[in-house]
Design a protein around this motif. Sequence first.
Motif, PDB file in Angstrom:
ATOM      1  N   GLY A 205      29.452 -35.039  13.586  1.00 12.29           N
ATOM      2  CA  GLY A 205      28.732 -33.927  14.200  1.00 12.29           C
ATOM      3  C   GLY A 205      28.797 -33.904  15.711  1.00 12.29           C
ATOM      4  O   GLY A 205      28.562 -32.855  16.332  1.00 12.29           O
ATOM      5  N   ALA A 206      29.148 -35.030  16.339  1.00 14.36           N
ATOM      6  CA  ALA A 206      29.140 -35.114  17.807  1.00 14.36           C
ATOM      7  C   ALA A 206      30.071 -34.100  18.467  1.00 14.36           C
ATOM      8  O   ALA A 206      29.651 -33.376  19.377  1.00 14.36           O
ATOM      9  CB  ALA A 206      29.474 -36.542  18.252  1.00 14.36           C
ATOM     10  N   PRO A 207      31.350 -33.983  18.065  1.00 15.69           N
ATOM     11  CA  PRO A 207      32.216 -32.984  18.706  1.00 15.69           C
ATOM     12  C   PRO A 207      31.787 -31.552  18.416  1.00 15.69           C
ATOM     13  O   PRO A 207      31.942 -30.662  19.260  1.00 15.69           O
ATOM     14  CB  PRO A 207      33.600 -33.289  18.127  1.00 15.69           C
ATOM     15  CG  PRO A 207      33.356 -34.050  16.884  1.00 15.69           C
ATOM     16  CD  PRO A 207      32.103 -34.830  17.117  1.00 15.69           C
ATOM     17  N   VAL A 208      31.244 -31.329  17.222  1.00 20.34           N
ATOM     18  CA  VAL A 208      30.735 -29.990  16.882  1.00 20.34           C
ATOM     19  C   VAL A 208      29.570 -29.635  17.802  1.00 20.34           C
ATOM     20  O   VAL A 208      29.490 -28.520  18.344  1.00 20.34           O
ATOM     21  CB  VAL A 208      30.295 -29.941  15.406  1.00 20.34           C
ATOM     22  CG1 VAL A 208      29.610 -28.606  15.093  1.00 20.34           C
ATOM     23  CG2 VAL A 208      31.485 -30.159  14.492  1.00 20.34           C
ATOM     24  N   ASN A 209      28.677 -30.584  17.999  1.00 25.54           N
ATOM     25  CA  ASN A 209      27.528 -30.351  18.873  1.00 25.54           C
ATOM     26  C   ASN A 209      27.957 -30.172  20.324  1.00 25.54           C
ATOM     27  O   ASN A 209      27.302 -29.452  21.087  1.00 25.54           O
ATOM     28  CB  ASN A 209      26.544 -31.514  18.758  1.00 25.54           C
ATOM     29  CG  ASN A 209      25.918 -31.614  17.381  1.00 25.54           C
ATOM     30  OD1 ASN A 209      25.844 -30.616  16.656  1.00 25.54           O
ATOM     31  ND2 ASN A 209      25.495 -32.808  17.000  1.00 25.54           N
ATOM     32  N   ALA A 210      29.054 -30.817  20.714  1.00 24.44           N
ATOM     33  CA  ALA A 210      29.558 -30.659  22.074  1.00 24.44           C
ATOM     34  C   ALA A 210      30.019 -29.225  22.316  1.00 24.44           C
ATOM     35  O   ALA A 210      29.724 -28.634  23.371  1.00 24.44           O
ATOM     36  CB  ALA A 210      30.698 -31.640  22.329  1.00 24.44           C
ATOM     37  N   ILE A 211      30.723 -28.648  21.344  1.00 26.91           N
ATOM     38  CA  ILE A 211      31.168 -27.252  21.470  1.00 26.91           C
ATOM     39  C   ILE A 211      29.968 -26.313  21.461  1.00 26.91           C
ATOM     40  O   ILE A 211      29.871 -25.376  22.263  1.00 26.91           O
ATOM     41  CB  ILE A 211      32.137 -26.900  20.334  1.00 26.91           C
ATOM     42  CG1 ILE A 211      33.386 -27.781  20.416  1.00 26.91           C
ATOM     43  CG2 ILE A 211      32.532 -25.423  20.397  1.00 26.91           C
ATOM     44  CD1 ILE A 211      34.326 -27.621  19.230  1.00 26.91           C
ATOM     45  N   HIS A 212      29.033 -26.585  20.548  1.00 24.32           N
ATOM     46  CA  HIS A 212      27.819 -25.771  20.458  1.00 24.32           C
ATOM     47  C   HIS A 212      27.027 -25.857  21.766  1.00 24.32           C
ATOM     48  O   HIS A 212      26.524 -24.851  22.281  1.00 24.32           O
ATOM     49  CB  HIS A 212      26.981 -26.266  19.278  1.00 24.32           C
ATOM     50  CG  HIS A 212      25.834 -25.382  18.927  1.00 24.32           C
ATOM     51  ND1 HIS A 212      24.963 -25.661  17.903  1.00 24.32           N
ATOM     52  CD2 HIS A 212      25.386 -24.230  19.474  1.00 24.32           C
ATOM     53  CE1 HIS A 212      24.048 -24.727  17.827  1.00 24.32           C
ATOM     54  NE2 HIS A 212      24.275 -23.836  18.780  1.00 24.32           N
TER      55      HIS A 212
END
Length: 242
Positions: A205-212
């Motif tokens: 989830g970390a890279p997804v949250n970075a984009i978000h």
Amino acid sequence: MSRLASGRRAAAWALAASVVLSAATVAVGAALPRVSYYLTSTLIVLFTLLPFFASFEGRRPQARELAVLAVLTALAVVSRAVFAWVPHFKPMAGIVTIAGMAAGPQAGFLVGALSALTSNFLFGQGPWTPWQMLAFGAAGLIGGALTRTRLFPSEGLSWGRRVALAVVGYLAVQLVVGPILDTSTLFYLMGSPTLELVVAIYAAGAPVNAIHGAATAATLLLAANPLLDQLARLRIKYGFLE
């Protein structure tokens, strides 16, 4: 009884009910092994939403305030739909944060929760919807807290304040909104708790949250001032919103 006192009384009763129902859900889930973790956790999330809605309803908002909040909710939904073609790039949390800054924590939470619920009529409803309502509601709650505690003004942000707000928005997604959504995924996939699965879910989830978070930061940097200034004019002209 004043609107504020009425709202606090309604919130207190709803909070008590939320605690009792959550405790009962945990007890039933523990006593019945066949009840999934996801069902138990989702019910607890639903009960967690109750005090926020009760508090807002208890203060008897004006029709004009509801109309503005409906427009902000629609704007948040459109912002998610317009960027649906970009994976994980969701400006919606930024719009919800702005709504909270202008209208207060209660209204901000309401806008966030309803934006998640409404936008899922486009993207698909499911057991993940209450988790998304809680996550985006938290974004509105954080926005309201930023102005309620006077960390940021509710209008006329300087360039430095806009940059600082963008950083706060990014961190809010990384530390609050994103982890709530990741926890939903964790319970959905978890047949039984394992450390390996927990680490894998949050790492994925970390890279997804970075984009978000980047989408949220960009939205706050570019849209916070115009929206907050317009909402401030409405507050001065009609005398509503916090």
